[in-house]
Design an enzyme around this catalytic site. Structure first.
Site, short mmCIF file in Angstrom:
data_model
loop_
_atom_site.label_atom_id
_atom_site.label_comp_id
_atom_site.label_asym_id
_atom_site.label_seq_id
_atom_site.Cartn_x
_atom_site.Cartn_y
_atom_site.Cartn_z
N GLU A 53 0.77 -1.25 -0.13
CA GLU A 53 0.08 -0.05 -0.05
C GLU A 53 0.86 1.06 0.15
OE1 GLU A 53 -3.76 0.05 1.79
OE2 GLU A 53 -2.92 1.12 3.29
N LYS A 55 0.43 4.91 1.39
CA LYS A 55 -0.27 5.63 2.15
C LYS A 55 0.26 6.67 3.05
CE LYS A 55 -1.60 3.46 6.04
NZ LYS A 55 -2.52 2.68 7.01
N LYS A 115 -8.29 2.29 -2.63
CA LYS A 115 -9.05 2.07 -1.32
C LYS A 115 -9.45 3.35 -0.95
CE LYS A 115 -7.46 0.23 3.17
NZ LYS A 115 -5.87 0.05 4.03
N GLU A 164 -14.39 -5.62 2.95
CA GLU A 164 -13.84 -5.71 4.11
C GLU A 164 -14.72 -5.98 5.42
OE1 GLU A 164 -10.72 -2.74 5.06
OE2 GLU A 164 -11.98 -1.95 6.74
N ASN A 184 -10.25 -7.21 8.58
CA ASN A 184 -9.39 -5.84 9.16
C ASN A 184 -9.02 -6.27 10.45
OD1 ASN A 184 -8.04 -3.49 9.45
ND2 ASN A 184 -9.79 -2.33 8.52
N GLU A 214 -5.97 -7.61 6.86
CA GLU A 214 -5.69 -6.01 6.29
C GLU A 214 -5.27 -5.30 7.59
OE1 GLU A 214 -9.39 -5.62 3.25
OE2 GLU A 214 -8.96 -4.35 4.78
N SER A 215 -4.12 -4.74 7.65
CA SER A 215 -3.60 -3.76 8.48
C SER A 215 -3.30 -4.39 9.79
CB SER A 215 -5.00 -2.83 9.09
OG SER A 215 -5.43 -2.22 7.92
#
Length: 260
Positions: A53, A55, A115, A164, A184, A214-215
C-alpha cells in the site's frame, strides 16, 4: 461520532462536490475507462500475496510518510514481487488523491486497488476512470443490499471487489459474487488491532473464499502467524511506508519471508 462516522460525513460532501464538477459521461470518456483490467484475485494466488500500500497518513497515526512519490514507491513494489498495489484516494483523512493512481497507471502492470470509503455509485465510475482494477467495500459503512448492488456495478465496470469485514455480524454482507474478503485486524471505530480476532473470524468464512489480512501487520512474525492460519493475501502499508525508503523495507521483508 466515531472516526468512521466523521469520514463518511465528509465523504458525502466530497462526492457531492465531485458530481457538480465532473459528469458521469466525462468519467466514461477518460483514457482508462475502456482498458482491460488486471485480476487482483489471480495475482494474489500466483505471486507473493502481498498487496503493498501507498499511504501518506492515517487518522490513527497522523503523517506516516509524505516525502516519497507514488510512482517511485509502487514501481519498486511491483519489481520486487508485490501481488498488487493499494492506493488511498481519500484526501482529508489519508492524504491521498485520484492523481496518485492516475500518475502510476501507465507505469505498472499489476492490479491497483482503489482504497477509499465507497458509498455512492459515482465513486465506482471514478475508480474505473482513474485506472483502478479493484475496489474496497467496507461492511462497516454499507448494508448487505448495498454491497450486493455495488458488487454488481463493479463487475459491470470490470472491477473486482475486496469486501472488508471486522465483526461476526458483518459476515452477512458477504455474497458469492465477491472475489475476496478482507478481514481488518484494526477496528475502524477505535483503531485497536487484534490479530487473534481476525483469525477467529476467518474460520467462519465459507470454504474456498480468498481471504486477505488487512492492517496491523507490524513484523514478519505477524505475517507468518496469519499465513499459517490460512490467509491468502496480506494488505500492508504502514510497515513499509513508515520507513524513509519504503521500497528497501519491502525488499528486506520479501527476502526474509522467502528465507523463512
Amino acid at each position: 461520532m466515531t472516526i468512521l462516522d466523521k469520514i463518511i460525513e465528509r465523504k458525502k460532501q466530497e462526492i457531492s462536490d465531485s458530481k457538480s464538477k465532473i459528469s458521469l459521461q466525462q468519467l466514461k470518456d477518460s483514457e482508462f475507462f475502456g482498458r482491460e483490467t488486471y485480476s487482483l484475485k489471480e495475482t494474489i494466488k500466483s505471486k507473493s500475496g502481498i498487496i503493498a500500500e501507498f499511504k501518506r497518513q492515517s487518522p490513527s497515526k497522523g503523517i506516516i510518510n509524505d516525502k516519497v512519490s507514488p510512482l517511485e514507491v509502487v514501481s519498486a513494489y511491483e519489481k520486487l514481487g508485490a501481488s498488487g498495489i493499494s492506493i488511498l484516494t481519500d484526501k482529508d483523512f489519508f492524504g491521498g488523491s485520484f492523481e496518485d493512481i492516475l500518475n502510476v497507471r501507465n507505469h505498472i502492470h499489476i492490479p491497483i486497488l482503489r482504497k477509499d470509503f465507497m458509498i455512492d455509485e459515482y465513486q465506482f465510475y471514478e475508480a474505473k476512470n482513474m485506472g483502478a482494477d479493484a475496489v474496497l467495500l467496507i461492511a462497516a459503512c454499507l448494508s448487505p443490499q448495498q454491497i450486493l448492488e455495488f458488487t454488481e456495478l463493479s463487475h459491470e465496470l470490470g472491477l473486482e471487489v475486496l469486501l472488508e469485514i471486522h465483526t461476526e455480524n458483518e459476515l452477512k454482507h458477504y455474497n458469492p459474487n465477491i472475489e475476496m474478503v478482507g478481514i481488518n485486524n484494526r477496528n475502524l471505530k477505535d483503531f485497536k488491532v487484534d490479530l487473534q480476532h481476525s483469525v477467529q473470524l476467518k474460520n467462519l468464512l465459507p470454504e474456498n473464499v480468498l481471504s486477505v489480512a488487512e492492517s496491523g501487520i507490524y513484523n514478519i512474525q505477524d505475517y507468518l502467524y496469519l499465513k499459517e492460519k490460512g490467509f491468502d493475501g496480506f494488505l500492508m502499508g504502514e510497515y513499509f511506508m513508515k520507513n524513509t525508503n519504503p521500497a528497501q523495507a519491502f525488499e528486506e521483508f520479501i527476502s526474509n519471508i522467502r528465507i523463512e
